[in-house]
Design a protein around this motif. Sequence first.
Motif, PDB file in Angstrom:
ATOM      1  N   ASP A   2       1.068  -1.336   0.049  1.00 33.43           N
ATOM      2  CA  ASP A   2      -0.035   0.332  -0.122  1.00 33.43           C
ATOM      3  C   ASP A   2       0.202   1.745   0.289  1.00 33.43           C
ATOM      4  O   ASP A   2       0.409   2.228  -0.882  1.00 33.43           O
ATOM      5  CB  ASP A   2      -1.327  -0.023   1.443  1.00 33.43           C
ATOM      6  N   ASP A   3       1.556   1.478   0.482  1.00 36.93           N
ATOM      7  CA  ASP A   3       2.855   2.390   0.636  1.00 36.93           C
ATOM      8  C   ASP A   3       3.356   2.331  -0.768  1.00 36.93           C
ATOM      9  O   ASP A   3       3.360   3.946  -0.967  1.00 36.93           O
ATOM     10  CB  ASP A   3       4.291   2.028   2.137  1.00 36.93           C
ATOM     11  N   LEU A   4       3.617   2.059  -1.383  1.00 39.93           N
ATOM     12  CA  LEU A   4       4.540   1.463  -2.907  1.00 39.93           C
ATOM     13  C   LEU A   4       3.578   1.974  -3.775  1.00 39.93           C
ATOM     14  O   LEU A   4       3.531   2.969  -4.198  1.00 39.93           O
ATOM     15  CB  LEU A   4       4.713   0.601  -3.504  1.00 39.93           C
ATOM     16  N   LEU A   5       1.982   1.626  -3.375  1.00 37.93           N
ATOM     17  CA  LEU A   5       0.795   1.789  -4.275  1.00 37.93           C
ATOM     18  C   LEU A   5       0.676   3.933  -3.787  1.00 37.93           C
ATOM     19  O   LEU A   5       0.406   4.081  -5.149  1.00 37.93           O
ATOM     20  CB  LEU A   5      -0.511   1.191  -4.136  1.00 37.93           C
ATOM     21  N   ASN A   6       0.378   3.956  -2.952  1.00 40.58           N
ATOM     22  CA  ASN A   6       0.402   5.369  -2.119  1.00 40.58           C
ATOM     23  C   ASN A   6       1.603   6.104  -2.906  1.00 40.58           C
ATOM     24  O   ASN A   6       0.630   7.493  -3.539  1.00 40.58           O
ATOM     25  CB  ASN A   6       0.725   5.901  -1.324  1.00 40.58           C
ATOM     26  N   ALA A   7       2.498   6.342  -3.522  1.00 40.47           N
ATOM     27  CA  ALA A   7       3.526   6.947  -4.112  1.00 40.47           C
ATOM     28  C   ALA A   7       3.301   6.828  -5.207  1.00 40.47           C
ATOM     29  O   ALA A   7       3.846   8.087  -6.097  1.00 40.47           O
ATOM     30  CB  ALA A   7       4.758   6.521  -3.641  1.00 40.47           C
ATOM     31  N   MET A   8       3.547   5.493  -6.071  1.00 42.31           N
ATOM     32  CA  MET A   8       2.229   5.797  -7.468  1.00 42.31           C
ATOM     33  C   MET A   8       1.497   6.398  -8.068  1.00 42.31           C
ATOM     34  O   MET A   8       1.353   6.781  -8.528  1.00 42.31           O
ATOM     35  CB  MET A   8       2.681   4.126  -7.233  1.00 42.31           C
ATOM     36  N   THR A   9       0.211   6.397  -6.687  1.00 42.35           N
ATOM     37  CA  THR A   9      -0.549   6.892  -6.940  1.00 42.35           C
ATOM     38  C   THR A   9      -0.391   8.329  -7.163  1.00 42.35           C
ATOM     39  O   THR A   9      -0.700   9.384  -7.818  1.00 42.35           O
ATOM     40  CB  THR A   9      -2.181   6.601  -6.096  1.00 42.35           C
ATOM     41  N   ASP A  10       0.121   8.998  -6.253  1.00 42.00           N
ATOM     42  CA  ASP A  10       0.595  10.608  -6.072  1.00 42.00           C
ATOM     43  C   ASP A  10       1.502  10.881  -6.999  1.00 42.00           C
ATOM     44  O   ASP A  10       1.230  11.818  -7.852  1.00 42.00           O
ATOM     45  CB  ASP A  10       1.581  10.638  -4.784  1.00 42.00           C
ATOM     46  N   ARG A  11       1.903  10.159  -7.725  1.00 44.18           N
ATOM     47  CA  ARG A  11       2.926  10.134  -8.844  1.00 44.18           C
ATOM     48  C   ARG A  11       2.273  10.647 -10.500  1.00 44.18           C
ATOM     49  O   ARG A  11       1.964  10.783 -11.446  1.00 44.18           O
ATOM     50  CB  ARG A  11       3.741   9.471  -9.604  1.00 44.18           C
ATOM     51  N   ALA A  12       1.282   9.612 -10.180  1.00 46.87           N
ATOM     52  CA  ALA A  12       0.467   9.262 -11.320  1.00 46.87           C
ATOM     53  C   ALA A  12      -1.108  10.437 -11.088  1.00 46.87           C
ATOM     54  O   ALA A  12      -1.033  10.911 -12.067  1.00 46.87           O
ATOM     55  CB  ALA A  12      -0.844   7.707 -10.834  1.00 46.87           C
ATOM     56  N   LEU A  13      -1.289  10.782 -10.323  1.00 45.38           N
ATOM     57  CA  LEU A  13      -2.112  12.865 -10.072  1.00 45.38           C
ATOM     58  C   LEU A  13      -1.284  13.199 -11.075  1.00 45.38           C
ATOM     59  O   LEU A  13      -1.565  14.296 -12.208  1.00 45.38           O
ATOM     60  CB  LEU A  13      -2.468  12.540  -8.925  1.00 45.38           C
ATOM     61  N   ARG A  14       0.064  13.665 -10.711  1.00 49.02           N
ATOM     62  CA  ARG A  14       1.087  15.028 -11.440  1.00 49.02           C
ATOM     63  C   ARG A  14       1.173  14.896 -12.878  1.00 49.02           C
ATOM     64  O   ARG A  14       0.658  15.243 -13.257  1.00 49.02           O
ATOM     65  CB  ARG A  14       2.564  15.016 -10.759  1.00 49.02           C
ATOM     66  N   GLN A  15       1.133  13.208 -13.445  1.00 49.83           N
ATOM     67  CA  GLN A  15       1.132  12.902 -14.125  1.00 49.83           C
ATOM     68  C   GLN A  15       0.295  13.540 -14.962  1.00 49.83           C
ATOM     69  O   GLN A  15      -0.415  14.788 -16.090  1.00 49.83           O
ATOM     70  CB  GLN A  15       1.541  11.669 -14.394  1.00 49.83           C
ATOM     71  N   TYR A  16      -1.145  13.501 -14.650  1.00 47.71           N
ATOM     72  CA  TYR A  16      -2.824  13.482 -14.823  1.00 47.71           C
ATOM     73  C   TYR A  16      -2.949  15.114 -14.915  1.00 47.71           C
ATOM     74  O   TYR A  16      -3.640  15.509 -15.992  1.00 47.71           O
ATOM     75  CB  TYR A  16      -3.943  13.046 -14.077  1.00 47.71           C
ATOM     76  N   VAL A  17      -2.603  15.916 -14.134  1.00 47.57           N
ATOM     77  CA  VAL A  17      -3.183  16.720 -13.339  1.00 47.57           C
ATOM     78  C   VAL A  17      -1.994  17.652 -15.276  1.00 47.57           C
ATOM     79  O   VAL A  17      -2.416  18.516 -15.944  1.00 47.57           O
ATOM     80  CB  VAL A  17      -2.340  17.373 -12.432  1.00 47.57           C
TER      81      VAL A  17
END
Length: 244
Positions: A63-78
Amino acid sequence: MARQATAEKRQRRERGSINPEDIIKGAFELAEEVGIDNLSMPLLGKHLGVGVTSIYWYFRKKDDLLNAMTDRALRQYVFATPYVEASDWRETLRNHARTMRKTFLGNPILCDLILIRSALSPRAAKIGVKEVEKAIAGLVEAGLSPEDAFDTYSAVSLHVRGSVVLQRLREKNEAANEGPRDLEDTMNIDPETTPLLAAVTQKGHHIGAADERNFEYGLECILDHAERLIEQNKAKTRKRSAKR
Protein backbone atom coordinates in the motif's frame (compact mmCIF):
# COMPACT_ATOMS: atom_id res chain seq x y z
CA MET A 1 -7.66 -15.05 -17.52
CA ALA A 2 -5.68 -12.04 -16.36
CA ARG A 3 -2.12 -11.94 -17.61
CA GLN A 4 0.27 -13.78 -15.34
CA ALA A 5 3.43 -12.19 -14.01
CA THR A 6 6.18 -12.51 -16.62
CA ALA A 7 8.92 -10.21 -15.36
CA GLU A 8 12.26 -10.92 -16.99
CA LYS A 9 15.20 -11.79 -14.81
CA ARG A 10 17.75 -8.99 -14.63
CA GLN A 11 21.33 -8.84 -13.48
CA ARG A 12 21.25 -8.45 -9.70
CA ARG A 13 22.12 -4.97 -8.43
CA GLU A 14 24.69 -4.29 -5.79
CA ARG A 15 23.36 -3.86 -2.26
CA GLY A 16 22.32 -0.26 -1.60
CA SER A 17 22.23 0.69 -5.30
CA ILE A 18 18.41 1.07 -5.44
CA ASN A 19 16.50 4.20 -4.39
CA PRO A 20 12.79 5.13 -4.10
CA GLU A 21 12.72 6.74 -7.55
CA ASP A 22 14.08 3.57 -9.17
CA ILE A 23 11.53 1.48 -7.29
CA ILE A 24 8.55 3.64 -8.31
CA LYS A 25 9.72 3.75 -11.92
CA GLY A 26 10.16 -0.01 -11.96
CA ALA A 27 6.74 -0.49 -10.39
CA PHE A 28 5.12 1.45 -13.23
CA GLU A 29 7.05 -0.59 -15.78
CA LEU A 30 5.94 -3.83 -14.17
CA ALA A 31 2.34 -2.65 -13.78
CA GLU A 32 2.23 -2.04 -17.53
CA GLU A 33 3.04 -5.73 -18.01
CA VAL A 34 1.01 -7.44 -15.31
CA GLY A 35 -1.48 -4.80 -14.10
CA ILE A 36 -1.91 -3.17 -10.69
CA ASP A 37 -3.83 -6.15 -9.32
CA ASN A 38 -0.96 -8.57 -10.01
CA LEU A 39 1.83 -6.25 -8.88
CA SER A 40 3.70 -7.71 -5.89
CA MET A 41 6.84 -6.86 -3.96
CA PRO A 42 8.65 -10.16 -4.77
CA LEU A 43 7.81 -9.79 -8.46
CA LEU A 44 9.03 -6.18 -8.40
CA GLY A 45 12.26 -7.30 -6.77
CA LYS A 46 12.86 -9.73 -9.63
CA HIS A 47 11.98 -7.03 -12.17
CA LEU A 48 14.51 -4.63 -10.61
CA GLY A 49 17.15 -7.25 -9.92
CA VAL A 50 17.21 -6.66 -6.16
CA GLY A 51 16.22 -8.58 -3.07
CA VAL A 52 12.72 -7.83 -1.84
CA THR A 53 14.16 -6.52 1.45
CA SER A 54 15.71 -3.64 -0.51
CA ILE A 55 12.21 -2.55 -1.51
CA TYR A 56 10.80 -3.00 1.99
CA TRP A 57 13.53 -0.68 3.27
CA TYR A 58 11.75 2.21 1.54
CA PHE A 59 8.18 0.88 1.27
CA ARG A 60 7.14 -1.23 4.25
CA LYS A 61 4.08 -2.66 2.50
CA LYS A 62 2.49 -2.72 -0.93
CA ASP A 63 0.00 0.00 0.00
CA ASP A 64 2.87 2.40 0.71
CA LEU A 65 4.26 1.77 -2.76
CA LEU A 66 0.84 2.16 -4.36
CA ASN A 67 0.38 5.46 -2.52
CA ALA A 68 3.64 6.76 -3.97
CA MET A 69 2.63 5.54 -7.43
CA THR A 70 -0.76 7.21 -7.11
CA ASP A 71 0.80 10.53 -6.14
CA ARG A 72 3.03 10.39 -9.20
CA ALA A 73 0.12 9.33 -11.40
CA LEU A 74 -1.90 12.33 -10.24
CA ARG A 75 0.91 14.71 -11.13
CA GLN A 76 1.11 13.08 -14.56
CA TYR A 77 -2.68 13.34 -14.95
CA VAL A 78 -2.78 17.04 -14.02
CA PHE A 79 0.03 17.73 -16.50
CA ALA A 80 -1.84 15.84 -19.24
CA THR A 81 -5.23 17.51 -18.57
CA PRO A 82 -4.62 21.24 -17.96
CA TYR A 83 -7.73 23.40 -17.74
CA VAL A 84 -7.18 25.40 -20.93
CA GLU A 85 -9.52 28.31 -21.48
CA ALA A 86 -11.32 28.20 -24.85
CA SER A 87 -13.42 30.88 -26.54
CA ASP A 88 -16.39 30.28 -24.21
CA TRP A 89 -17.10 28.44 -20.95
CA ARG A 90 -19.08 25.63 -22.59
CA GLU A 91 -16.36 24.76 -25.07
CA THR A 92 -13.76 24.95 -22.30
CA LEU A 93 -15.62 22.55 -20.00
CA ARG A 94 -16.55 20.20 -22.84
CA ASN A 95 -12.93 19.99 -24.03
CA HIS A 96 -11.73 19.46 -20.45
CA ALA A 97 -14.18 16.59 -19.90
CA ARG A 98 -13.19 14.92 -23.16
CA THR A 99 -9.50 15.29 -22.37
CA MET A 100 -9.96 13.79 -18.90
CA ARG A 101 -11.80 10.80 -20.33
CA LYS A 102 -9.31 10.28 -23.16
CA THR A 103 -6.36 10.43 -20.74
CA PHE A 104 -7.80 7.83 -18.38
CA LEU A 105 -8.99 5.50 -21.15
CA GLY A 106 -5.58 5.72 -22.78
CA ASN A 107 -3.73 4.76 -19.59
CA PRO A 108 -5.33 1.95 -17.56
CA ILE A 109 -2.66 2.32 -14.84
CA LEU A 110 -3.71 5.94 -14.23
CA CYS A 111 -7.33 4.82 -14.09
CA ASP A 112 -6.65 2.02 -11.60
CA LEU A 113 -4.54 4.20 -9.31
CA ILE A 114 -6.44 7.50 -9.37
CA LEU A 115 -10.06 6.47 -9.94
CA ILE A 116 -10.44 2.92 -8.67
CA ARG A 117 -7.91 3.03 -5.84
CA SER A 118 -7.93 6.82 -5.26
CA ALA A 119 -5.70 7.05 -2.16
CA LEU A 120 -3.78 10.34 -2.32
CA SER A 121 -1.32 12.04 -0.03
CA PRO A 122 -2.28 15.55 1.19
CA ARG A 123 0.41 17.03 -1.04
CA ALA A 124 -0.80 15.27 -4.16
CA ALA A 125 -4.45 16.01 -3.42
CA LYS A 126 -3.59 19.72 -3.18
CA ILE A 127 -2.39 19.64 -6.80
CA GLY A 128 -5.80 18.51 -7.99
CA VAL A 129 -7.66 21.05 -5.84
CA LYS A 130 -5.92 23.96 -7.56
CA GLU A 131 -7.14 22.75 -10.94
CA VAL A 132 -10.71 22.44 -9.63
CA GLU A 133 -10.55 25.96 -8.20
CA LYS A 134 -9.49 27.30 -11.59
CA ALA A 135 -12.35 25.53 -13.33
CA ILE A 136 -14.97 26.75 -10.85
CA ALA A 137 -13.66 30.32 -11.07
CA GLY A 138 -14.13 30.21 -14.84
CA LEU A 139 -17.74 29.05 -14.46
CA VAL A 140 -18.46 31.81 -11.94
CA GLU A 141 -17.05 34.33 -14.40
CA ALA A 142 -19.37 32.89 -17.06
CA GLY A 143 -22.39 33.71 -14.87
CA LEU A 144 -23.00 30.82 -12.50
CA SER A 145 -23.22 31.28 -8.75
CA PRO A 146 -20.33 29.72 -6.81
CA GLU A 147 -22.68 26.95 -5.64
CA ASP A 148 -23.94 26.17 -9.17
CA ALA A 149 -20.41 26.39 -10.57
CA PHE A 150 -19.25 23.87 -7.97
CA ASP A 151 -22.17 21.52 -8.66
CA THR A 152 -21.66 21.80 -12.43
CA TYR A 153 -17.98 20.93 -12.31
CA SER A 154 -18.67 18.16 -9.81
CA ALA A 155 -21.33 16.68 -12.10
CA VAL A 156 -18.97 16.74 -15.09
CA SER A 157 -16.16 15.19 -13.03
CA LEU A 158 -18.42 12.41 -11.73
CA HIS A 159 -19.75 11.78 -15.24
CA VAL A 160 -16.22 11.42 -16.63
CA ARG A 161 -14.96 9.24 -13.79
CA GLY A 162 -18.06 7.07 -13.79
CA SER A 163 -17.86 6.41 -17.53
CA VAL A 164 -14.15 5.59 -17.35
CA VAL A 165 -14.48 3.26 -14.36
CA LEU A 166 -17.38 1.38 -15.98
CA GLN A 167 -15.35 0.99 -19.16
CA ARG A 168 -12.32 -0.18 -17.18
CA LEU A 169 -14.38 -2.74 -15.24
CA ARG A 170 -15.82 -4.01 -18.52
CA GLU A 171 -12.28 -4.50 -19.85
CA LYS A 172 -11.27 -6.36 -16.68
CA ASN A 173 -14.33 -8.62 -16.89
CA GLU A 174 -13.57 -9.35 -20.54
CA ALA A 175 -9.94 -10.20 -19.73
CA ALA A 176 -10.95 -12.44 -16.83
CA ASN A 177 -13.89 -13.91 -18.76
CA GLU A 178 -15.94 -13.86 -15.56
CA GLY A 179 -19.65 -13.20 -15.84
CA PRO A 180 -21.41 -10.36 -17.68
CA ARG A 181 -19.30 -7.43 -18.85
CA ASP A 182 -21.88 -4.78 -17.97
CA LEU A 183 -25.59 -4.15 -17.35
CA GLU A 184 -26.66 -4.77 -20.93
CA ASP A 185 -25.17 -8.26 -20.89
CA THR A 186 -27.59 -9.20 -18.11
CA MET A 187 -30.66 -8.05 -20.04
CA ASN A 188 -32.79 -10.29 -22.22
CA ILE A 189 -34.18 -7.95 -24.88
CA ASP A 190 -37.03 -9.64 -26.70
CA PRO A 191 -38.57 -7.76 -29.69
CA GLU A 192 -42.01 -9.14 -28.80
CA THR A 193 -42.08 -8.09 -25.14
CA THR A 194 -39.78 -5.05 -25.32
CA PRO A 195 -40.13 -3.70 -28.89
CA LEU A 196 -38.84 -0.20 -28.10
CA LEU A 197 -35.68 -1.50 -26.45
CA ALA A 198 -35.13 -3.93 -29.31
CA ALA A 199 -35.60 -1.29 -32.00
CA VAL A 200 -33.24 1.22 -30.39
CA THR A 201 -30.49 -1.23 -29.44
CA GLN A 202 -30.51 -2.60 -32.99
CA LYS A 203 -29.56 0.91 -34.13
CA GLY A 204 -26.41 0.83 -32.00
CA HIS A 205 -27.67 2.37 -28.76
CA HIS A 206 -26.54 0.72 -25.52
CA ILE A 207 -28.04 0.70 -22.02
CA GLY A 208 -25.64 1.24 -19.14
CA ALA A 209 -22.60 1.08 -21.42
CA ALA A 210 -19.87 3.69 -21.02
CA ASP A 211 -19.55 4.23 -24.77
CA GLU A 212 -18.94 7.47 -26.63
CA ARG A 213 -22.60 8.07 -27.46
CA ASN A 214 -23.76 7.78 -23.83
CA PHE A 215 -20.87 9.86 -22.56
CA GLU A 216 -21.52 12.71 -25.00
CA TYR A 217 -25.27 12.67 -24.34
CA GLY A 218 -24.79 12.93 -20.58
CA LEU A 219 -22.16 15.65 -20.94
CA GLU A 220 -24.40 17.80 -23.13
CA CYS A 221 -27.28 17.42 -20.64
CA ILE A 222 -25.07 18.80 -17.85
CA LEU A 223 -23.88 21.67 -20.04
CA ASP A 224 -27.45 22.47 -21.13
CA HIS A 225 -28.55 22.70 -17.50
CA ALA A 226 -25.64 25.01 -16.66
CA GLU A 227 -26.52 27.23 -19.61
CA ARG A 228 -30.11 27.52 -18.42
CA LEU A 229 -28.87 28.56 -14.98
CA ILE A 230 -26.66 31.24 -16.53
CA GLU A 231 -29.59 32.59 -18.55
CA GLN A 232 -31.76 32.64 -15.41
CA ASN A 233 -29.12 34.64 -13.56
CA LYS A 234 -28.85 37.10 -16.45
CA ALA A 235 -32.63 37.54 -16.46
CA LYS A 236 -32.64 38.25 -12.71
CA THR A 237 -29.87 40.81 -13.15
CA ARG A 238 -31.82 42.55 -15.92
CA LYS A 239 -34.94 42.71 -13.75
CA ARG A 240 -33.01 44.24 -10.85
CA SER A 241 -31.48 46.80 -13.18
CA ALA A 242 -34.89 47.71 -14.62
CA LYS A 243 -36.30 48.41 -11.14
CA ARG A 244 -33.59 50.94 -10.33
